[in-house]
Design an enzyme around this catalytic site. Structure first.
Site, PDB file in Angstrom:
ATOM      1  N   GLU A   3      -5.260 -19.358 -23.338  1.00  0.00           N
ATOM      2  CA  GLU A   3      -5.777 -19.173 -21.980  1.00  0.00           C
ATOM      3  C   GLU A   3      -4.655 -18.829 -21.010  1.00  0.00           C
ATOM      4  O   GLU A   3      -4.806 -17.974 -20.127  1.00  0.00           O
ATOM      5  CB  GLU A   3      -6.480 -20.452 -21.513  1.00  0.00           C
ATOM      6  CG  GLU A   3      -7.757 -20.802 -22.281  1.00  0.00           C
ATOM      7  CD  GLU A   3      -7.493 -21.693 -23.483  1.00  0.00           C
ATOM      8  OE1 GLU A   3      -6.373 -21.626 -24.047  1.00  0.00           O
ATOM      9  OE2 GLU A   3      -8.393 -22.447 -23.872  1.00  0.00           O
ATOM     10  N   CYS A  14      -5.978 -26.967 -20.321  1.00  0.00           N
ATOM     11  CA  CYS A  14      -6.474 -25.658 -19.886  1.00  0.00           C
ATOM     12  C   CYS A  14      -7.726 -25.813 -19.026  1.00  0.00           C
ATOM     13  O   CYS A  14      -7.906 -25.068 -18.057  1.00  0.00           O
ATOM     14  CB  CYS A  14      -6.752 -24.771 -21.096  1.00  0.00           C
ATOM     15  SG  CYS A  14      -5.254 -24.286 -21.981  1.00  0.00           S
ATOM     16  N   CYS A  63      -8.801 -26.832 -24.050  1.00  0.00           N
ATOM     17  CA  CYS A  63      -8.352 -28.218 -24.119  1.00  0.00           C
ATOM     18  C   CYS A  63      -8.366 -28.824 -22.715  1.00  0.00           C
ATOM     19  O   CYS A  63      -8.628 -28.144 -21.723  1.00  0.00           O
ATOM     20  CB  CYS A  63      -6.947 -28.289 -24.717  1.00  0.00           C
ATOM     21  SG  CYS A  63      -5.664 -27.740 -23.578  1.00  0.00           S
TER      22      CYS A  63
END
Ligand SMILES: [Zn+2]
Ligand SMILES: [Zn+2]
Lengths: 259, 517
Positions: free
Chosen positions: A107, A138, A135
């Site tokens: 990302e 992110c 996650c």
């Protein structure tokens, strides 16, 4: 080997191999449950119906292609694309091995491409398509940047911040929450990860065999015990349907596998 | 942004004005969630000579006692060591058989115990007060394991409660007592529980976090560093200086970070970074893109920058196998058709030094070759990091984190959610020590001593109140989440504020409280 294994963002080996340990079947952790009962309506939406699904699958296909390319280069197969007005403005794969920085997730790599050409506020009109649920790190970054929506393939049951482990996208917070839609090409996203783990394991196995041969030759020993790949690293192809994320969603989801 | 030029971080030139600060280890999520749980148990008083016998009966005849570990509680307690409210508890048996027994209304009478031939004078209630230093209370088991009437019938089979002389001197009285479910995590907590519930041991363990001895050792290393080492105060002042410098350049909003590697009490300062969220992106040609004073480029948070600098240092000193592996990974980007505008990438990730101070430490090759990420490094922060940065620290496998100022609306490390005297204390993520995640690290708040005392007084509330507070929060979140937010944005929500910052007007402090650090 150690680095790539430990820094890999997502890990879904147990996602279907053992239903009792699969986080998709356990209720979400309680990070904020006593404060935030309102977060739960957002969670079933993770695998809820995706409006205009075919359109979004088109971009998820591009994210899968990124992940395929990564896998072909022995890199963790997670891919993402950022889409603004129907146009891909950022693409990413995992960058942790290249940077020796454990935070350089796909990302962030995609965001870097965007920000090279565009002002940051474009993100408020941009959607992310990523093969594995973002996650916790992110998920928080995307919220701080003001992402419009996130579409993902499979859940990230180790670090997921959009329903897999926590609900960073929807929890009470100073930034507006964003919607997430999971399950787009979910099986393919999981298979990519499994192929990666089997591939890495076979590499490790070949290396171990080589080492064992060298040892046995130099030391004039008889055959060293043959290292074998762990059983759970064999490529499994059956993928259980999504059962539920929220216990209350159980009944409606068991019969309709998403993705 | 110019409005934020007023010093958020205390000026590094006036360290003498800093109040004395000390490390306060953060509670973990489980400590907050389970540490105050209680459980109901049965307890019974008996002459001490019968104590072992009854204990054996209890162990032999009541099943399922291993399921709940109550090793932190004394099994036998002297009456004088029990809290008054426990001693004064109603006798549940009497309530169950609410028919007054004849002798209770008779002050003195001559009785014969049914199974003996001995006649004796007996006053059932009084001997306890007159001549009995030797009784003990036995903690029997959780009330879920056996019903009151079953327990009553069981104990009546055995001395001293079965029919005997003693049974008249010690009629069976069963009390239901509330006790702490989990082991205490500090001596102070054990003392408090002893005073309020039941005699409690502190066994120098913490089932919910780092071992107390490990914490104590780390606190000693950091508070009293060796001659050539670096302690918490020095590292924190360095983080404040870094923050001050980027702020003075118009890049930062006040946070700063120092990362240290400590081996055998020798410390190397690996990276120093100030916040640089407002450093212009290459795409915006010198203009920052901030919608408000505090957002900016999220990658410019001090933690992300310092972690990135460590990675770049590792690349620089890597051995051939490691650097060729990284180069191979880099080529993968080309295979994937990804652009390679390095200048733009560096401008976004901001993982290169932007001030002379940052450069001073970045330039040193004082990092061990082929180390793994930020494994077991020490991180010193002027502010509690946001959720993104907290998780970045988890991904990077850091060993210890010490932050100075809590960020009650944005911080990701604090596990507590309840309010204390100084206001709401955090969001409750507790990312430093979550069993669900694959890495945990020790974490301290570095706060003024005065605040520490105030904080402790605020936290020393009876167990029940904690749940009550949480229930209240839930209710307000249910009805109006904004109302809850409004409460947390009160200026009191930053407990460890250096005095230099109090010159900020309330509006500024309040808006900074909602900033992600
Ligand atoms: Zn991530
Ligand atoms: Zn941050």
């Amino acid at each position: 080997m150690a680095i790539s294994e430990q820094t890999s963002i997502p890990s879904t080996p147990p996602i279907t191999s053992n239903p009792t340990t699969s986080t998709t079947t356990s209720p979400p952790p309680d990070c904020h449950d006593s404060l935030m009962p309102s977060q739960f309506p957002a969670v079933p939406a993770v695998f809820g119906p995706v409006p205009n699904r075919a359109y979004h699958e088109g971009f998820m296909r591009k994210a899968i292609e990124m992940a395929e390319l990564a896998l072909a280069s022995d890199e963790t197969p997670v891919g993402c694309v950022f889409v603004h007005n129907g146009e891909v403005i950022g693409r990413g794969i995992n960058g942790t091995n290249a940077s020796l920085n454990g935070t350089r997730h796909a990302e962030f790599v995609g965001l870097a491409e965007i920000m090279a050409k565009h002002p940051q506020r474009i993100l408020t009109q941009t959607d992310l398509y990523v093969t594995v649920e973002p996650c916790i790190m992110c998920a928080s970054a995307l919220r701080q940047y003001g992402i419009r929506a996130v579409y993902f393939g499979c859940l990230n049951d180790r670090f997921g911040g959009c329903g897999g482990v926590m609900q960073i996208h929807a929890d009470r917070g100073v930034d507006p929450p964003y919607p997430v839609y999971g399950g787009l090409f979910r099986e393919e996203a999981i298979m990519l990860l499994r192929r990666f783990y089997v591939q890495e394991n076979e590499k490790g196995w070949r290396q171990a065999m080589k080492t064992a041969r060298e040892v046995s030759l130099t030391k004039r020993l008889f055959a060293a015990p043959e290292p074998k790949p762990k059983k759970n690293r064999e490529l499994k192809t059956e993928i259980l349907p999504v059962t539920n994320v929220n216990p209350t969603a159980n009944l409606t989801r068991t019969s309709t596998p998403a993705g | 942004m110019a409005a934020r030029a007023d010093s958020k971080a205390p000026s590094p030139t006036e360290p003498a004005e800093l109040p004395v600060r000390q490390m306060i280890h953060l509670k973990t999520k489980e400590e907050c969630r389970l540490g105050n749980e209680t459980i109901q148990v049965w307890a019974v008083e008996m002459p001490s000579k019968h104590a072992e016998g009854i204990l054996k009966v209890v162990k032999d005849r009541i099943e399922g006692q291993d399921a709940v570990d109550l090793q932190h509680l004394r099994r036998f307690a002297k009456p004088k060591s029990l809290p008054k409210h426990v001693l004064g508890k109603r006798d549940l048996i009497k309530e169950m058989y609410a028919i007054p027994r004849a002798w209770e209304s008779t002050p003195l009478s001559v009785m014969q115990a049914p199974s003996t031939a001995v006649w004796e004078y007996s006053v059932p209630a009084k001997p306890r007060i007159n001549h009995k230093p030797q009784t003990l209370y036995l903690l029997i088991c959780g009330t879920n394991l056996i019903s009151l009437s079953e327990l009553h019938n069981l104990l009546l089979e055995y001395a001293p409660f079965c029919s005997s002389a003693d049974s008249w001197a010690y009629p069976l009285e069963i009390k239901e007592v509330t006790v702490p479910r989990q082991a205490p995590t500090s001596p102070a907590q054990a003392d408090m529980w002893t005073d309020n519930y039941w005699p409690t041991f502190y066994r120098k363990t913490n089932p919910f976090g780092a071992h107390p001895a490990t914490i104590a050792k780390a606190e000693e290393d950091l508070s009293h560093p060796g001659y050539e080492s670096v302690g918490v105060e020095e590292a924190m002042i360095l983080a404040e200086r870094a923050a001050h410098e980027t702020q003075a350049m118009g890049y930062g909003v006040g946070p700063g970070c120092t990362i240290i590697e400590r081996v055998d009490n020798k410390a190397e300062i690996l990276a120093v970074a100030g916040d640089a969220r407002h450093k212009a992106l290459p795409s915006t040609a010198g203009m920052t893109d901030a919608q408000d004073a505090c957002s900016g480029n999220v990658m410019g948070h001090a933690v992300m920058r310092a972690i990135g600098m460590i990675g770049r240092k590792r690349l620089r000193v890597a051995s051939h196998p490691v650097s060729s592996k990284a180069a191979k990974a880099e080529r993968t980007f080309e295979n994937c058709g990804l652009d390679h505008d390095e200048k733009a990438r560096d401008g976004f990730f901001l993982d290169l030094p932007v001030t002379p101070l940052e450069e001073e430490y970045f330039a040193q090759d004082n990092i061990k070759p082929d180390g793994y990420l930020c494994l077991r490094l020490e991180v010193f922060l002027t502010h509690e990091p946001c959720i993104m940065c907290s998780m970045a620290l988890v991904h990077s496998r850091v060993g210890k984190v010490i932050f100075s100022e809590r960020m009650t609306q944005t911080g990701g490390l604090t596990a507590e959610m309840v309010s204390n005297d100084t206001g709401p204390v955090g969001l409750g993520y507790g990312l430093c020590w979550r069993k669900e995640l694959n890495w945990q690290f020790m974490c301290w708040e570095y706060a003024q001593q005065e605040e520490e005392k105030a904080g402790k007084a605020g936290k020393a509330i009876p167990v029940g109140n904690v749940d009550h507070h949480q229930a209240t929060s839930t209710a307000s979140a249910n009805t109006n989440p904004d109302q809850h937010l409004a409460l947390t944005s009160a200026p009191t929500s930053a407990p460890a504020k250096p005095t230099a910052m109090l010159s900020d007007d309330n509006a500024n402090v309040s808006s900074f409280a909602s900033t992600h650090v």
